[in-house]
Design a protein around this motif. Structure first.
Motif, mmCIF file in Angstrom:
data_model
loop_
_atom_site.group_PDB
_atom_site.id
_atom_site.type_symbol
_atom_site.label_atom_id
_atom_site.label_comp_id
_atom_site.label_asym_id
_atom_site.label_seq_id
_atom_site.Cartn_x
_atom_site.Cartn_y
_atom_site.Cartn_z
ATOM 1 N N MET A 1 32.297 40.498 -15.222
ATOM 2 C CA MET A 1 31.572 41.466 -15.127
ATOM 3 C C MET A 1 31.423 41.297 -13.106
ATOM 4 O O MET A 1 32.236 41.856 -12.401
ATOM 5 N N ILE A 2 30.624 40.286 -12.597
ATOM 6 C CA ILE A 2 30.673 39.623 -11.429
ATOM 7 C C ILE A 2 31.967 39.847 -10.355
ATOM 8 O O ILE A 2 32.408 40.473 -9.601
ATOM 9 N N PHE A 3 33.766 39.335 -11.245
ATOM 10 C CA PHE A 3 34.997 39.902 -10.337
ATOM 11 C C PHE A 3 35.013 40.976 -10.350
ATOM 12 O O PHE A 3 35.676 41.487 -8.869
ATOM 13 N N LEU A 4 34.712 41.906 -11.284
ATOM 14 C CA LEU A 4 35.124 43.225 -11.168
ATOM 15 C C LEU A 4 34.082 43.964 -9.924
ATOM 16 O O LEU A 4 35.059 44.428 -9.580
ATOM 17 N N PHE A 5 32.842 43.893 -10.395
ATOM 18 C CA PHE A 5 32.055 44.499 -9.462
ATOM 19 C C PHE A 5 32.114 43.347 -7.884
ATOM 20 O O PHE A 5 32.335 44.944 -6.696
ATOM 21 N N GLU A 6 32.227 42.529 -7.366
ATOM 22 C CA GLU A 6 33.394 42.351 -6.051
ATOM 23 C C GLU A 6 34.316 43.296 -5.894
ATOM 24 O O GLU A 6 34.740 42.569 -4.912
ATOM 25 N N ILE A 7 35.718 43.536 -7.345
ATOM 26 C CA ILE A 7 36.702 43.804 -6.594
ATOM 27 C C ILE A 7 36.908 45.462 -5.925
ATOM 28 O O ILE A 7 36.853 45.471 -4.604
ATOM 29 N N ILE A 8 35.792 45.429 -6.404
ATOM 30 C CA ILE A 8 35.489 47.196 -6.071
ATOM 31 C C ILE A 8 34.733 47.251 -5.199
ATOM 32 O O ILE A 8 35.616 48.435 -4.227
#
Length: 196
Positions: A1-8
């Motif tokens: 989930m952290i990767f998704l947050f950082e890409i967004i």
């Protein structure tokens, strides 16, 4: 989930930074550098504070690559005209970036089990790239002269830390949502801190 947050957050802040470069009538290189700086600058500052070297943006260049690509796309005339004329869209995009990067920074700080550190690095991650963007664009940093911006990041970071024991994902979603809502309300109702 952290990767998704950082890409967004990377996409959102790259758009925000590139839009400033376009308003400042920079060339494509300037627009891309401003977009990339806005997108990864806060994370680099966070990593240096936490003694994570080299910073994540250099060890995992996906973030810089995404920021460069998004910024270059924003420079295209057909995209540029839509982004540059829609101030509401820019406010929403920037709010999303602030929310996602703040909670990503909180997560990095929670490793040290220190609430103050987590809130501090969360806030720095959220606002740091925008401060660098403003400095590079020869503007006073927005967080020092107008808008309820850094305060929204601080409040969201505190809420994220408080809810952390319930669950990391819930805490991050809660913190990000609070920041986004506060930023949108601040923009809509022109909330500003008192000026000298």
């Amino acid at each position: 989930m952290i990767f998704l947050f950082e890409i967004i957050g990377t996409v959102a802040f790259a758009i925000s930074g590139a839009a400033v470069g376009i308003r400042k009538q920079m060339d494509v290189f300037g627009v891309v550098i401003l977009g990339m700086t806005t997108a990864v600058g806060g994370g680099i500052i966070r990593d240096l504070i936490l003694n994570i070297t080299p910073p994540t943006a250099f060890r995992q260049p996906i973030y810089a690559a995404v920021a460069i690509l998004v910024s270059a796309l924003i420079f295209l005339p057909s995209v540029r005209s839509r982004v540059n004329t829609n101030s509401r869209l820019q406010i929403v995009i920037d709010a999303i970036g602030l929310g996602t990067f703040t909670v990503a920074g909180v997560k990095a700080g929670m490793v040290f089990d220190n609430m103050f550190l987590s809130v501090f690095v969360g806030t720095v991650t959220g606002v740091g790239g925008g401060v660098l963007r403003d400095i590079f664009a020869a503007d006073k940093p927005t967080i020092f002269v107008k808008q309820f911006y850094a305060c929204a990041s601080i409040i969201g970071a505190i809420c994220c830390v408080i809810v952390w024991d319930i669950g990391q994902n819930i805490a991050m979603l809660t913190g990000a949502a609070i920041i986004i809502i506060l930023r949108l309300l601040a923009a809509g109702y022109r909330w500003n801190l008192p000026h000298a």
